[in-house]
Design a protein around this motif. Structure first.
Motif, PDB file in Angstrom:
ATOM      1  N   GLU A 297       0.831  -1.413  -0.038  1.00  0.00           N
ATOM      2  CA  GLU A 297      -0.098  -0.006   0.041  1.00  0.00           C
ATOM      3  C   GLU A 297       0.818   1.217  -0.024  1.00  0.00           C
ATOM      4  O   GLU A 297       0.351   2.266  -0.643  1.00  0.00           O
ATOM      5  N   VAL A 298       2.095   1.413   0.541  1.00  0.00           N
ATOM      6  CA  VAL A 298       2.827   2.685   0.635  1.00  0.00           C
ATOM      7  C   VAL A 298       3.412   2.646  -0.702  1.00  0.00           C
ATOM      8  O   VAL A 298       3.518   4.014  -1.116  1.00  0.00           O
ATOM      9  N   ILE A 299       3.838   1.756  -1.444  1.00  0.00           N
ATOM     10  CA  ILE A 299       4.605   1.951  -2.778  1.00  0.00           C
ATOM     11  C   ILE A 299       3.200   2.311  -3.635  1.00  0.00           C
ATOM     12  O   ILE A 299       3.374   3.229  -4.159  1.00  0.00           O
ATOM     13  N   GLU A 300       2.067   1.721  -3.609  1.00  0.00           N
ATOM     14  CA  GLU A 300       1.096   2.065  -4.348  1.00  0.00           C
ATOM     15  C   GLU A 300       0.592   3.538  -4.306  1.00  0.00           C
ATOM     16  O   GLU A 300       0.220   4.400  -5.060  1.00  0.00           O
ATOM     17  N   ALA A 301       0.588   3.884  -3.009  1.00  0.00           N
ATOM     18  CA  ALA A 301       0.053   5.290  -2.723  1.00  0.00           C
ATOM     19  C   ALA A 301       1.168   6.350  -3.301  1.00  0.00           C
ATOM     20  O   ALA A 301       0.760   7.319  -3.654  1.00  0.00           O
ATOM     21  N   ALA A 302       2.543   5.921  -3.085  1.00  0.00           N
ATOM     22  CA  ALA A 302       3.453   6.925  -3.792  1.00  0.00           C
ATOM     23  C   ALA A 302       3.298   7.167  -5.102  1.00  0.00           C
ATOM     24  O   ALA A 302       3.559   8.037  -5.828  1.00  0.00           O
ATOM     25  N   ARG A 303       3.116   5.815  -5.733  1.00  0.00           N
ATOM     26  CA  ARG A 303       2.747   5.685  -7.222  1.00  0.00           C
ATOM     27  C   ARG A 303       1.590   6.743  -7.551  1.00  0.00           C
ATOM     28  O   ARG A 303       1.727   7.476  -8.704  1.00  0.00           O
ATOM     29  N   LEU A 304       0.575   6.625  -6.891  1.00  0.00           N
ATOM     30  CA  LEU A 304      -0.650   7.350  -7.104  1.00  0.00           C
ATOM     31  C   LEU A 304      -0.418   8.736  -7.062  1.00  0.00           C
ATOM     32  O   LEU A 304      -1.142   9.801  -7.498  1.00  0.00           O
ATOM     33  N   ASP A 305       0.492   9.215  -6.129  1.00  0.00           N
ATOM     34  CA  ASP A 305       0.895  10.496  -5.971  1.00  0.00           C
ATOM     35  C   ASP A 305       1.798  11.141  -7.125  1.00  0.00           C
ATOM     36  O   ASP A 305       2.061  12.388  -6.780  1.00  0.00           O
ATOM     37  N   GLY A 306       2.406  10.206  -7.898  1.00  0.00           N
ATOM     38  CA  GLY A 306       3.073  10.876  -8.928  1.00  0.00           C
ATOM     39  C   GLY A 306       4.715  10.660  -8.543  1.00  0.00           C
ATOM     40  O   GLY A 306       5.463  11.237  -9.396  1.00  0.00           O
ATOM     41  N   VAL A 307       5.196   9.923  -7.449  1.00  0.00           N
ATOM     42  CA  VAL A 307       6.461   9.846  -7.225  1.00  0.00           C
ATOM     43  C   VAL A 307       7.085   9.075  -8.197  1.00  0.00           C
ATOM     44  O   VAL A 307       6.669   8.042  -8.467  1.00  0.00           O
ATOM     45  N   LYS A 308       8.479   9.644  -8.606  1.00  0.00           N
ATOM     46  CA  LYS A 308       8.964   8.549  -9.697  1.00  0.00           C
ATOM     47  C   LYS A 308       9.665   7.342  -9.193  1.00  0.00           C
ATOM     48  O   LYS A 308       9.985   7.420  -7.759  1.00  0.00           O
ATOM     49  N   LYS A 309      10.062   6.608  -9.687  1.00  0.00           N
ATOM     50  CA  LYS A 309      10.682   5.238  -9.448  1.00  0.00           C
ATOM     51  C   LYS A 309      11.794   5.430  -8.530  1.00  0.00           C
ATOM     52  O   LYS A 309      12.024   4.675  -7.603  1.00  0.00           O
ATOM     53  N   TRP A 310      12.946   6.357  -9.124  1.00  0.00           N
ATOM     54  CA  TRP A 310      14.172   6.337  -8.377  1.00  0.00           C
ATOM     55  C   TRP A 310      13.888   7.381  -6.922  1.00  0.00           C
ATOM     56  O   TRP A 310      14.740   7.138  -6.049  1.00  0.00           O
ATOM     57  N   GLN A 311      12.923   7.848  -6.968  1.00  0.00           N
ATOM     58  CA  GLN A 311      12.421   8.574  -5.689  1.00  0.00           C
ATOM     59  C   GLN A 311      11.732   7.592  -4.737  1.00  0.00           C
ATOM     60  O   GLN A 311      12.149   7.651  -3.598  1.00  0.00           O
ATOM     61  N   ILE A 312      11.054   6.906  -5.298  1.00  0.00           N
ATOM     62  CA  ILE A 312      10.431   5.798  -4.521  1.00  0.00           C
ATOM     63  C   ILE A 312      11.382   4.869  -3.731  1.00  0.00           C
ATOM     64  O   ILE A 312      11.639   4.430  -2.377  1.00  0.00           O
TER      65      ILE A 312
END
Length: 311
Positions: free
Chosen positions: A205-220
């Protein structure tokens, strides 16, 4: 009203306290059953050999007869002034540096790429982990054949490319890089699996929430994954440092410390100049020095981690 309230708060607290004491008494039973055998084995196979090695270090003893020739700190002086001891320490530090700066970053990169679930990914994980499953002696013998300048794989590749390959295990310049390649290949999969276990423990859920917020892969990776696998990184770094200081099984079948004792680590130096030459007092002094080096590394590592956690 106050007395009734006080009695109502005291009564329910009494039962958990009794239950907790009861559970503590019950936990003593397996403790008394399993702890003595473990202590006996630890004492016989760890503590007593350490005490014997420390005792031998103060005597000039070849392993036969009574221990009588007391020499004090002469063995330690001989170790520190030995012409090959500095080379062994330098090589051990090179192994530590390569493990931390090359092996662990590569393992983390592979773990990030292979942390997802899938059949093909599982196959790649297995391929990377197979070298760690091999015995160190077997790995050393395999790579000794690969590096063989006459019949190995390296000259075959050189002939196919039209290049004259050097005898790397007989060359003072190439022998250390060749050993570093073997060590990276051998233990790369072990650290990769530690990182994969840490990455898979991160809630999806943490990774998915970051992706929905538009966070880039390297930032994740930088701001979410790496901080959340900090415990796995701590364990991996500790294993890498202590393992590098105790490296032995790969060096002996691969180079046996050669050429001209240029590829010795601290432990192979102990084996070559202490045990094989029947100078157990000298070898005991090396083992004591290595023991205190490992203890200092462990204490320093713990203090550094404690300061980081406080900050």
């Amino acid at each position: 009203m106050t007395s009734a309230a006080a009695s109502s708060t005291v009564v329910p607290l009494a039962k958990p306290m009794r239950r907790r004491r009861y559970m503590e008494r019950r936990s003593l039973v397996p403790l008394l059953i399993f702890l003595p055998p473990s202590l006996i084995l630890f004492t016989v196979f760890v503590v007593l050999p350490m005490v014997d090695a420390a005792t031998f270090s103060f005597f000039n003893w070849n392993g036969y007869g009574p221990i009588a020739n007391f020499v004090g700190l002469d063995n330690y002086a001989d170790v520190l002034t030995h012409r090959n001891f500095g080379t062994a320490v330098r090589n051990s530090l090179i192994v530590v540096a390569v493990s931390l700066l090359v092996q662990l970053p590569l393992a983390m990169w592979a773990a990030l790429a292979l942390s997802e679930r899938g059949v093909s990914i599982n196959v790649l994980r297995t391929i990377f982990f197979v070298p760690f499953m091999l015995a160190e002696v077997a790995a050393g013998l395999i790579w000794k054949f690969v590096y063989d300048g006459n019949y190995g794989l390296l000259p075959i590749v050189g002939d196919a490319l039209g290049v004259q390959m050097p005898f790397v295990l007989a060359d003072k310049f190439w022998v250390i890089p060749a050993i570093m390649l073997v060590i990276t290949w051998k233990y790369f999969g072990f650290h990769m699996m530690i990182y994969i276990a840490g990455l898979q423990s991160i809630p999806a859920e943490v990774i998915e929430a970051a992706r929905l917020d538009g966070v880039k892969k390297w930032q994740i990776v930088r701001h979410i994954k790496l901080p959340m696998v900090r415990s796995a990184i701590v364990i991996s770094v500790f294993f890498a440092i202590t393992g590098a200081l105790q490296l032995f099984d790969i060096i002996i079948p691969l180079t046996n410390g050669g050429p001209s004792h240029t590829s010795h680590t601290i432990v192979t130096f102990l084996y070559q100049f202490g045990i094989l030459r029947m100078k157990l007092g000298f070898g005991g002094a090396v083992s004591v020095i290595l023991f205190f080096a490992c203890v200092l590394v462990a204490l320093a590592y713990r203090r550094i981690l404690f300061r980081v956690e406080q900050n």
